[in-house]
Scaffold this motif. Sequence first.
Motif, PDB file in Angstrom:
ATOM      1  N   GLN A   1      70.355 -46.499-101.785  1.00 48.90           N
ATOM      2  CA  GLN A   1      71.563 -45.940-101.175  1.00 48.90           C
ATOM      3  C   GLN A   1      71.818 -46.538 -99.792  1.00 48.90           C
ATOM      4  O   GLN A   1      70.912 -47.068 -99.165  1.00 48.90           O
ATOM      5  N   VAL A   2      73.077 -46.371 -99.331  1.00 51.00           N
ATOM      6  CA  VAL A   2      73.444 -46.792 -97.979  1.00 51.00           C
ATOM      7  C   VAL A   2      73.884 -45.554 -97.206  1.00 51.00           C
ATOM      8  O   VAL A   2      74.661 -44.736 -97.728  1.00 51.00           O
ATOM      9  N   PHE A   3      73.367 -45.384 -95.982  1.00 49.78           N
ATOM     10  CA  PHE A   3      73.694 -44.216 -95.163  1.00 49.78           C
ATOM     11  C   PHE A   3      74.338 -44.642 -93.849  1.00 49.78           C
ATOM     12  O   PHE A   3      73.936 -45.675 -93.279  1.00 49.78           O
ATOM     13  N   LEU A   4      75.285 -43.827 -93.384  1.00 47.77           N
ATOM     14  CA  LEU A   4      75.732 -43.996 -91.999  1.00 47.77           C
ATOM     15  C   LEU A   4      74.621 -43.377 -91.148  1.00 47.77           C
ATOM     16  O   LEU A   4      74.170 -42.252 -91.434  1.00 47.77           O
ATOM     17  N   ALA A   5      74.176 -44.096 -90.123  1.00 47.95           N
ATOM     18  CA  ALA A   5      73.047 -43.589 -89.327  1.00 47.95           C
ATOM     19  C   ALA A   5      73.242 -43.917 -87.853  1.00 47.95           C
ATOM     20  O   ALA A   5      74.005 -44.821 -87.494  1.00 47.95           O
ATOM     21  N   ARG A   6      72.567 -43.126 -87.012  1.00 49.57           N
ATOM     22  CA  ARG A   6      72.591 -43.365 -85.561  1.00 49.57           C
ATOM     23  C   ARG A   6      71.157 -43.558 -85.094  1.00 49.57           C
ATOM     24  O   ARG A   6      70.284 -42.745 -85.443  1.00 49.57           O
ATOM     25  N   LYS A   7      70.907 -44.636 -84.359  1.00 50.42           N
ATOM     26  CA  LYS A   7      69.547 -44.816 -83.848  1.00 50.42           C
ATOM     27  C   LYS A   7      69.413 -43.874 -82.648  1.00 50.42           C
ATOM     28  O   LYS A   7      70.218 -43.924 -81.713  1.00 50.42           O
ATOM     29  N   ARG A   8      68.403 -43.021 -82.718  1.00 46.33           N
ATOM     30  CA  ARG A   8      68.349 -41.908 -81.766  1.00 46.33           C
ATOM     31  C   ARG A   8      68.226 -42.377 -80.316  1.00 46.33           C
ATOM     32  O   ARG A   8      68.911 -41.861 -79.437  1.00 46.33           O
ATOM     33  N   ASP A   9      67.372 -43.393 -80.040  1.00 39.97           N
ATOM     34  CA  ASP A   9      67.158 -43.737 -78.624  1.00 39.97           C
ATOM     35  C   ASP A   9      68.260 -44.606 -78.041  1.00 39.97           C
ATOM     36  O   ASP A   9      68.582 -44.489 -76.863  1.00 39.97           O
ATOM     37  N   THR A  10      68.892 -45.455 -78.844  1.00 40.05           N
ATOM     38  CA  THR A  10      69.893 -46.378 -78.278  1.00 40.05           C
ATOM     39  C   THR A  10      71.327 -45.963 -78.599  1.00 40.05           C
ATOM     40  O   THR A  10      72.264 -46.568 -78.100  1.00 40.05           O
ATOM     41  N   ASP A  11      71.468 -44.940 -79.444  1.00 46.74           N
ATOM     42  CA  ASP A  11      72.802 -44.469 -79.849  1.00 46.74           C
ATOM     43  C   ASP A  11      73.580 -45.521 -80.643  1.00 46.74           C
ATOM     44  O   ASP A  11      74.808 -45.466 -80.689  1.00 46.74           O
ATOM     45  N   GLU A  12      72.882 -46.489 -81.250  1.00 47.20           N
ATOM     46  CA  GLU A  12      73.591 -47.508 -82.046  1.00 47.20           C
ATOM     47  C   GLU A  12      73.965 -46.910 -83.401  1.00 47.20           C
ATOM     48  O   GLU A  12      73.122 -46.282 -84.050  1.00 47.20           O
ATOM     49  N   TRP A  13      75.217 -47.182 -83.827  1.00 42.45           N
ATOM     50  CA  TRP A  13      75.643 -46.733 -85.155  1.00 42.45           C
ATOM     51  C   TRP A  13      75.364 -47.836 -86.159  1.00 42.45           C
ATOM     52  O   TRP A  13      75.661 -48.995 -85.883  1.00 42.45           O
ATOM     53  N   CYS A  14      74.770 -47.495 -87.266  1.00 46.44           N
ATOM     54  CA  CYS A  14      74.491 -48.546 -88.247  1.00 46.44           C
ATOM     55  C   CYS A  14      74.592 -48.016 -89.680  1.00 46.44           C
ATOM     56  O   CYS A  14      74.674 -46.810 -89.903  1.00 46.44           O
ATOM     57  N   ALA A  15      74.600 -48.974 -90.613  1.00 45.02           N
ATOM     58  CA  ALA A  15      74.577 -48.624 -92.040  1.00 45.02           C
ATOM     59  C   ALA A  15      73.164 -48.949 -92.513  1.00 45.02           C
ATOM     60  O   ALA A  15      72.768 -50.116 -92.497  1.00 45.02           O
TER      61      ALA A  15
END
Length: 526
Positions: A142-156
């Motif tokens: 699967q592919v998820f919309l995600a946020r990297k907690r420490d840098t606030d980067e949005w990624c798939a």
Amino acid sequence: MHLGAPAHAENTPVAVADNTSLPLASASASAAPPATTLSPPGADTLRKCELSKLFFLDHYFDLLTYLDARKARLAAFKRDMAARTPPPSSGADVLATFEQEQEAAWRYFCGKERAHLRKRRTRLRLSNFELVRQIGQGGYGQVFLARKRDTDEWCAVKKMNKHLLHRLHEVQHILTERDILTRVGSPWLVKLLYAFQDMESVYLAMEYVPGGDMRTLLNNSGVLRQEHARLYVAEMLTAADQIHRLGYIHRDIKPENFLIDASGHLKLTDFGLSRGKLCAEEIAYLQARLETARQAPLVHRTVKERWQIYQSIQREEVRAFSLVGSPDYMAPEVLQDVGGRGYDHAVDYWSVGCILFECLAGFPPFAAASSDEVWRNVYHWETVLERPVYTGADAEFNFTDEAWDLVTRLLCHAPQRLAKLADVKPHAFFSGLPAQWEQLRADATNPLSRGVTPPFVPRVADPRDTRYFDNFEDPKDMAMYKEVHARQAAHKEKEGASASDGTPGAPRSAFIGFTFKHSGARSGSI
Ligand SMILES: Nc1ncnc2c1ncn2[C@@H]1O[C@H](COP(=O)(O)OP(=O)(O)OP(=O)(O)O)[C@@H](O)[C@H]1O
């Protein structure tokens, strides 16, 4: 030469890459031991060499930039302290307080440096990301919309089960995808931010492209106006050209693999099939398809029939998966040259030709009622490819002569095909675009503008807005994926059975060299 090597080693013939042995000193050649010729390195060895090279380059770049950043922070701290030093004439209590403050500031500074170091050493894991929601379903995960907690980067974040990849002989595909993604520096290709793994899964965290894909855009619009198709096709060809410049053939170009970014421009993704060689399972699959396509009689359908069939398939909206790329967009030489060695990047131009046809006609040129029939149509493409002709109120959907000419120069035998960007650009279909071609090229370094304003620019309220993606909590949307889910469930069942009978799963070595962090994440504040 190695210090302990015997003197005669200098006269030892050296095996060179083309397997010819050249004596370094011919005088004593006859006395020299027999030449050892090296067989050419295999794909796996070449990949490991490339990975080691990249690893060391990356490692030292990271180390040096890290040390520079650390020195700069220390210098800034010292400057700051020096600026705060009280004048020498200050009283003893002022000086004592300053010393205490200085010590506290130093302890705080050292604490922060330790935290930086700890962060550098920690392995990336899934818990470093907040998984907001699922936005995609691939054949292997699967592919998820995600946020990297420490840098606030949005990624798939694309999550794939290691055992499933191993069982389906897909490890090589995912390694290829990871390798290509790490080399990408073009706004036309989706970038990789992080790659990591745990015992069960491998993860690719890519830049998040919020506008959905070209398939959804085509389904929603039916057909495109010629000037819109012209821009999208120009962008597709530019993106394909970028992957060819990296030395790869994409091999699975289809509307689903063009994502629409925040500014409405396209980005090509899904590089899993871009490896030059096919594996044994893929070859067997193609052979079976080729045999069926050869034997079964061709079904003649009118353009209108084909349009209707395609519309009803799209209404059913079942997302199908194929081992070797989508047959609707696959060049005939891929089907016919089962060994996978006799074709080149021109196959991607064929695929873009099919998408151009679909943009203007509302269905791909070889669309049919079943996948067997599509394979058959591709096999007999010369008979099946037909210029759609509409009359009456539908006449506005007729192809212009320039559009049809371009279709036939992309959907033709490989040697005659337009298969270079420089050869496609002057075509009359793009006559309204010369300045824009230039802008597409010139602005390729500016990920936001890329020159031209596209016809559709997604509107997203905030980074969590996933309106252009399927809703994986809605049973209606989920029904589209029944084929994929059934396939995955069947494999899970087999996996359970093989685990209990002792069949080995994915070896731990299979994913060596998978981990990756983009350079901004390492040399930034850390
Ligand atoms: N970087 C991304 N940004 C936004 N959405 C994405 C991104 N990558 C993938 N998606 C979404 O996830 C879907 C599935 O992507 P993925 O690359 O896994 O699958 P696929 O190409 O359909 O399958 P497979 O892995 O079997 O080739 C895409 O169609 C797209 O909607």
